[in-house]
Design an enzyme around this catalytic site. Structure first.
Site, PDB file in Angstrom:
ATOM      1  N   GLU A 291       0.812  -1.213   0.000  1.00 49.39           N
ATOM      2  CA  GLU A 291       0.000   0.000   0.000  1.00 49.39           C
ATOM      3  C   GLU A 291       0.844   1.261   0.000  1.00 49.39           C
ATOM      4  OE1 GLU A 291      -2.954   0.126  -0.717  1.00 49.39           O
ATOM      5  OE2 GLU A 291      -3.575  -1.951  -0.457  1.00 49.39           O
TER       6      GLU A 291
ATOM      7  N   TYR B  25      -6.148   6.661   3.996  1.00 46.38           N
ATOM      8  CA  TYR B  25      -6.328   5.579   3.042  1.00 46.38           C
ATOM      9  C   TYR B  25      -5.585   4.303   3.466  1.00 46.38           C
ATOM     10  CZ  TYR B  25      -5.344   2.382  -0.646  1.00 46.38           C
ATOM     11  OH  TYR B  25      -5.178   1.217  -1.332  1.00 46.38           O
TER      12      TYR B  25
ATOM     13  N   ASP C 140      -9.744   5.776  -2.028  1.00 43.96           N
ATOM     14  CA  ASP C 140      -8.585   6.302  -2.740  1.00 43.96           C
ATOM     15  C   ASP C 140      -9.094   7.104  -3.936  1.00 43.96           C
ATOM     16  OD1 ASP C 140      -9.521   4.357  -4.449  1.00 43.96           O
ATOM     17  OD2 ASP C 140      -7.536   3.833  -5.156  1.00 43.96           O
TER      18      ASP C 140
ATOM     19  N   CYS D 232     -13.925   2.505 -14.704  1.00 41.99           N
ATOM     20  CA  CYS D 232     -14.338   3.890 -14.465  1.00 41.99           C
ATOM     21  C   CYS D 232     -13.083   4.755 -14.331  1.00 41.99           C
ATOM     22  CB  CYS D 232     -15.194   3.965 -13.197  1.00 41.99           C
ATOM     23  SG  CYS D 232     -16.154   5.487 -13.043  1.00 41.99           S
TER      24      CYS D 232
ATOM     25  N   CYS E  87     -17.533   2.587 -20.165  1.00 43.78           N
ATOM     26  CA  CYS E  87     -18.853   2.326 -19.607  1.00 43.78           C
ATOM     27  C   CYS E  87     -19.465   1.029 -20.140  1.00 43.78           C
ATOM     28  CB  CYS E  87     -19.778   3.501 -19.880  1.00 43.78           C
ATOM     29  SG  CYS E  87     -19.245   5.042 -19.088  1.00 43.78           S
TER      30      CYS E  87
ATOM     31  N   CYS F 172     -25.825   4.408 -12.982  1.00 46.45           N
ATOM     32  CA  CYS F 172     -24.862   5.484 -12.797  1.00 46.45           C
ATOM     33  C   CYS F 172     -25.527   6.847 -12.947  1.00 46.45           C
ATOM     34  CB  CYS F 172     -23.723   5.336 -13.808  1.00 46.45           C
ATOM     35  SG  CYS F 172     -22.503   6.667 -13.727  1.00 46.45           S
TER      36      CYS F 172
END
Length: 296
Positions: free
Chosen positions: A43, A126, A144, A198, A205, A214
């Site tokens: 991370e 985060y 995030d 996305c 899409c 959406c």
DNA sequence: TAGTCGTGGAG
DNA sequence: TCTCCAAGACT
């Protein structure tokens, strides 16, 4: 009536979890037997850094320093060298400091509590939640840049996410499945959706499991209206100069004098300013006889 | 809160 | 070529 918001429709969180089951990338830090420590390492490395560049370095690190105590015992210079060119090398220093803190204050065990994680150097909102969730399987909202973008479109009908807000955590928590195990999966799944479908540029899409739900698409995919977010310059900045200086010092096996750093950058004023800032950050050390080196 | 902190691949 | 931007943290 069975519109998109009908109570009988499958919740979007469930759809995203189902999508993840078939679309997820096979990343090494996602395998079940990976220790929380290795998750923490991943991370921190992934902060502002693409997966492709992190993967090989992460493999080396987790093999070389399989526990926090292993990294804590290592001189800073070795850690900085092993960081290679991942960028933002202060992260390497902080990760080592976090390893020391874990060893001294937590008996060598990465904490699972979010507040305790956030108290570690280099671990913020985060990363703390990512470790609790992905490393320990705790139900945690994880936000995030990917998640903020997904929520901006899916929930708020906006083309782009604004700056991070405190409400982001509640926004994503509201979409999480009830079942704890699926909620954990959901946290990584939303990130994956933002990373693969996305996306920041042109969203795909057609591949999105929740395109019919959406808010942004239902509003006709309006363009971004707010202020354009400015992209950071790099060429000629102190960041570039610091990178050049550190590059020289990483390669050097012995302390070097100031003259050896001249080829890194022509402008002497900027060069010395950056060298000083590296000293301040603890990324560079000056020996008694005035030579420069990575910190012992 | 806005600025700073690396690096390199993609479009 | 040049712009964008990639799992943020810190001040």
């Amino acid at each position: 009536m069975t519109g998109p918001s009908s109570p009988t429709a499958t919740p979007v969180g469930e759809l995203i979890v189902d999508w993840y089951a078939s679309a997820a990338r096979d990343l090494p830090w996602r395998t079940p037997e990976v220790a929380p420590w290795a998750v923490l390492v991943s991370e921190v490395m992934l902060q502002q850094t693409p997966v492709a560049r992190v993967e090989p370095v992460w493999r080396v690190w987790t093999a070389r320093w399989p526990t926090p105590a292993d990294l804590a015992a290592e001189p800073a210079a070795e850690v900085i060298r092993a960081w290679g060119k991942l960028g933002y090398p202060r992260r390497a220093l902080r990760l080592r400091e976090a390893a020391i803190a874990i060893t001294e204050r937590h008996g060598g065990v990465v904490p699972s509590d979010v507040a305790e994680l956030e108290a570690l150097p280099g671990v913020g909102t985060y990363t703390a939640r990512a470790v609790a969730c992905f490393g320990y399987g705790r139900r945690q909202p994880v936000v995030d840049t990917n998640v903020r973008r997904v929520v901006a479109r899916l929930v708020h009908g906006r083309a782009e996410a604004g700056n991070a807000r405190a409400a982001d955590l509640a926004d994503i928590a509201a979409l999480a499945p009830e079942d704890d195990e699926r909620a954990v999966r959901f946290s990584v799944a939303v990130m994956e959706l933002g990373a693969l479908v996305c996306v920041a540029g042109t969203p795909r899409c057609g591949a999105c499991p929740v395109r019919d739900r959406c808010a942004w698409r239902l509003a006709g995919a309006p363009p971004h209206d707010g202020p354009p977010r400015r992209v950071q310059k790099f060429a000629g900045t102190d960041r570039q100069v610091r990178g050049r200086l550190l590059d020289v010092l990483r390669a050097a096996r012995e302390p070097v004098d100031a003259a050896a750093l001249e080829p890194a950058w022509d402008d002497a004023v900027q060069r010395s300013r950056c060298l000083y800032s590296l000293l301040t950050d603890g990324l560079v050390e000056q020996t008694e006889d005035g030579l420069f080196t990575l910190p012992g």
